[in-house]
Design an enzyme around this catalytic site. Structure first.
Site, mmCIF file in Angstrom:
data_model
loop_
_atom_site.group_PDB
_atom_site.id
_atom_site.type_symbol
_atom_site.label_atom_id
_atom_site.label_comp_id
_atom_site.label_asym_id
_atom_site.label_seq_id
_atom_site.Cartn_x
_atom_site.Cartn_y
_atom_site.Cartn_z
ATOM 1 N N TYR A 107 -53.492 9.329 15.594
ATOM 2 C CA TYR A 107 -53.177 7.899 15.447
ATOM 3 C C TYR A 107 -51.972 7.689 14.532
ATOM 4 C CZ TYR A 107 -57.435 6.507 17.857
ATOM 5 O OH TYR A 107 -58.398 6.310 18.808
ATOM 6 N N LYS A 161 -57.268 10.241 24.483
ATOM 7 C CA LYS A 161 -56.443 10.992 23.551
ATOM 8 C C LYS A 161 -57.282 12.063 22.885
ATOM 9 C CE LYS A 161 -57.965 10.254 19.970
ATOM 10 N NZ LYS A 161 -59.347 10.351 19.379
HETATM 11 P P1 NAD Z 1 -69.035 12.375 23.280
HETATM 12 O O1 NAD Z 1 -69.483 13.727 22.860
HETATM 13 O O2 NAD Z 1 -69.808 11.196 22.805
HETATM 14 O O3 NAD Z 1 -68.955 12.284 24.868
HETATM 15 C C1 NAD Z 1 -68.406 13.321 25.641
HETATM 16 C C2 NAD Z 1 -69.077 13.330 27.007
HETATM 17 O O4 NAD Z 1 -68.550 14.418 27.767
HETATM 18 C C3 NAD Z 1 -70.593 13.511 26.933
HETATM 19 O O5 NAD Z 1 -71.211 12.624 27.817
HETATM 20 C C4 NAD Z 1 -70.800 14.951 27.383
HETATM 21 O O6 NAD Z 1 -72.038 15.142 28.034
HETATM 22 C C5 NAD Z 1 -69.641 15.111 28.361
HETATM 23 N N1 NAD Z 1 -69.281 16.503 28.601
HETATM 24 C C6 NAD Z 1 -68.924 16.979 29.799
HETATM 25 N N2 NAD Z 1 -68.686 18.286 29.734
HETATM 26 C C7 NAD Z 1 -68.894 18.662 28.457
HETATM 27 C C8 NAD Z 1 -68.803 19.916 27.768
HETATM 28 N N3 NAD Z 1 -68.421 21.036 28.395
HETATM 29 N N4 NAD Z 1 -69.077 19.929 26.458
HETATM 30 C C9 NAD Z 1 -69.435 18.806 25.808
HETATM 31 N N5 NAD Z 1 -69.521 17.585 26.408
HETATM 32 C C10 NAD Z 1 -69.267 17.528 27.727
HETATM 33 O O7 NAD Z 1 -67.506 12.265 22.837
HETATM 34 P P2 NAD Z 1 -66.666 10.930 22.719
HETATM 35 O O8 NAD Z 1 -66.673 10.462 21.306
HETATM 36 O O9 NAD Z 1 -67.091 9.984 23.764
HETATM 37 O O10 NAD Z 1 -65.182 11.473 23.005
HETATM 38 C C11 NAD Z 1 -64.734 11.736 24.323
HETATM 39 C C12 NAD Z 1 -63.193 11.623 24.382
HETATM 40 O O11 NAD Z 1 -62.828 10.300 24.022
HETATM 41 C C13 NAD Z 1 -62.444 12.537 23.422
HETATM 42 O O12 NAD Z 1 -61.260 13.003 24.016
HETATM 43 C C14 NAD Z 1 -62.114 11.653 22.240
HETATM 44 O O13 NAD Z 1 -60.958 12.049 21.530
HETATM 45 C C15 NAD Z 1 -61.909 10.326 22.935
HETATM 46 N N6 NAD Z 1 -62.180 9.157 22.076
HETATM 47 C C16 NAD Z 1 -61.259 8.173 22.028
HETATM 48 C C17 NAD Z 1 -61.465 7.066 21.242
HETATM 49 C C18 NAD Z 1 -60.451 5.948 21.212
HETATM 50 O O14 NAD Z 1 -60.608 5.046 20.410
HETATM 51 N N7 NAD Z 1 -59.464 5.970 22.072
HETATM 52 C C19 NAD Z 1 -62.630 6.971 20.481
HETATM 53 C C20 NAD Z 1 -63.581 7.986 20.581
HETATM 54 C C21 NAD Z 1 -63.348 9.089 21.384
#
Ligand code: NAD
Length: 367
Positions: free
Chosen positions: A219, A134
């Site tokens: 949420y 999401k």
């Molecule tokens: P994060 O920054 O920790 O991880 C993102 C990953 O994508 C990294 O490994 C990064 O290297 C990679 N990536 C690939 N291409 C990229 C680019 N062009 N720019 C930046 N990063 C790039 O982020 P996250 O917290 O893991 O969030 C990722 C997704 O998960 C988001 O859509 C967020 O909304 C979602 N999320 C959902 C929940 C949930 O509870 N459902 C919780 C946290 C995050």
């Protein structure tokens, strides 16, 4: 082990099932069916991807078998940590080749929001099921493209709405649907946390598509819909910004929003990147109420009603989510609260309307 037992084990048929005199075929087929495991590749090996991978260790029906990452060192770390074979590892240039890989069923995109749509379209073209984190996309127009592409390709598009499988949430929803709170005419959703590092992608409009609303306010948008069991017909919204340097143009810090529903029910919600410990749902009806706090964090969730506390075992949300998503994809199971692309799209339509209401200061009609 005898040849017969080896064969039965491979086929997923227990000898016990076959030794029972009645309905053996049915029972064996059932076992076969339930033994199927969803083979998952995670795309984007960041903080949430790691959480999902760890949670999947306890899954019964979903298994991490592949990765998509732009960072070779992360790929080799994950290969050794999760036993992932080299043939199931891709980067962002090569992952279209996944179409020729029969050992991966679905790719779970845990990448920044702006990448969900373009990568979903490529995965659908490769004939793979897609799970998107999401928000499913940056806006409803993108969401529609994703739904259409997956439909055309005949693949599932699911959204990582882990709360849709959380036991206390489901019990509140069950009670609401059973009329135990009477007519539920009011919902309050409060969703927020205080965001840190100003350089992170969540504060970059291009990558995030907005600010707190896209990330955490969603949420409350989604929760309003599953708690009331209705779709809104109007929204109003107001924005406040205390730090315009950190929260640039198009990146919302705090938004309050209201929604109206066909039954006459109303919702009043808050989305913010400025407050910690803000994670609360409150549902009030003519006969009772339900309150949840925390309501959407990683848990344990706490929930109670006018009749007392709701007790359910806490299971890591992503473990249940992935087992249930396996059942959706492999068995065609229909969850009580949908998690498909259409569901993700409904939230994006509302978020678009919330941003429009902030801009024009008035009421935006939906539907
Ligand atoms: P994060 O920054 O920790 O991880 C993102 C990953 O994508 C990294 O490994 C990064 O290297 C990679 N990536 C690939 N291409 C990229 C680019 N062009 N720019 C930046 N990063 C790039 O982020 P996250 O917290 O893991 O969030 C990722 C997704 O998960 C988001 O859509 C967020 O909304 C979602 N999320 C959902 C929940 C949930 O509870 N459902 C919780 C946290 C995050």
């Amino acid at each position: 082990m005898s040849n017969r037992r080896i064969f039965l084990k491979k086929a997923g048929i227990s000898t016990l099932a076959l030794s029972l005199p009645y309905a053996n075929t049915l029972s064996a087929m059932h076992t076969l069916h339930e033994d199927k495991v969803l083979r998952v590749a995670i795309m984007g090996l960041g903080s949430y991807g790691t959480r999902v991978a760890e949670a999947m260790k306890d899954c019964k029906r979903a298994k991490l078998v592949g990765v998509v990452s732009g960072t070779p060192s992360k790929i080799s770390d994950w290969q050794s940590k999760y036993g992932i074979p080299a043939k199931n590892c891709y980067n962002y240039e090569t992952f279209d080749q996944i179409k020729d890989n029969p050992d991966i069923d679905v790719v779970y995109m845990t990448t920044p929001n702006s990448l969900h749509k373009p990568h979903c379209l490529r995965l659908a073209a490769a004939g793979k099921h897609v799970i998107s984190e999401k928000p499913m996309a940056l806006n409803a127009a993108e969401g529609r493209e994703m739904v259409a592409a997956c439909k055309k390709a005949g693949v599932h598009l699911l959204v990582g709405y882990r709360m849709h499988f959380e036991a206390k949430t489901l019990e509140v929803v069950r009670q609401q649907r059973a009329g135990e709170f009477g007519e539920t005419l009011f919902f309050q959703g409060l969703s927020g946390f205080r965001i840190g590092d100003p350089t992170q992608w969540r504060l970059d409009r291009e990558l995030a598509g907005g600010g707190s609303m896209m990330d955490i306010g969603i949420y409350s948008v989604n929760g309003t819909r599953y708690m009331l069991g209705e779709e809104p017909v109007w929204v109003t919204a107001q924005e406040s910004k205390t730090d315009p340097v950190k929260f640039k143009e198009g990146v919302d810090e705090t938004i309050t929003f209201q929604m109206g529903f066909p039954s006459g029910a109303m919702a009043s919600c808050l989305s913010t990147y400025a407050l910690n410990h803000l994670d609360k749902f409150f549902l009030n009806g003519t006969k009772g109420f339900a309150e949840m706090q925390p309501s959407t964090g990683y848990g344990p969730i706490k929930a109670w009603t006018n009749k007392g506390p709701i007790e359910r075992e806490h299971i890591t949300h992503q473990t249940t989510q992935m087992d249930e998503m396996a059942a959706i994809i492999l068995d065609g199971k229909k969850p009580l609260i949908p998690v498909d692309g259409e569901e993700g799209l409904k939230d994006l339509v509302i978020i678009d309307a919330i941003y429009e209401a902030v801009r024009n200061g008035g009421k935006v009609k939906l539907g």
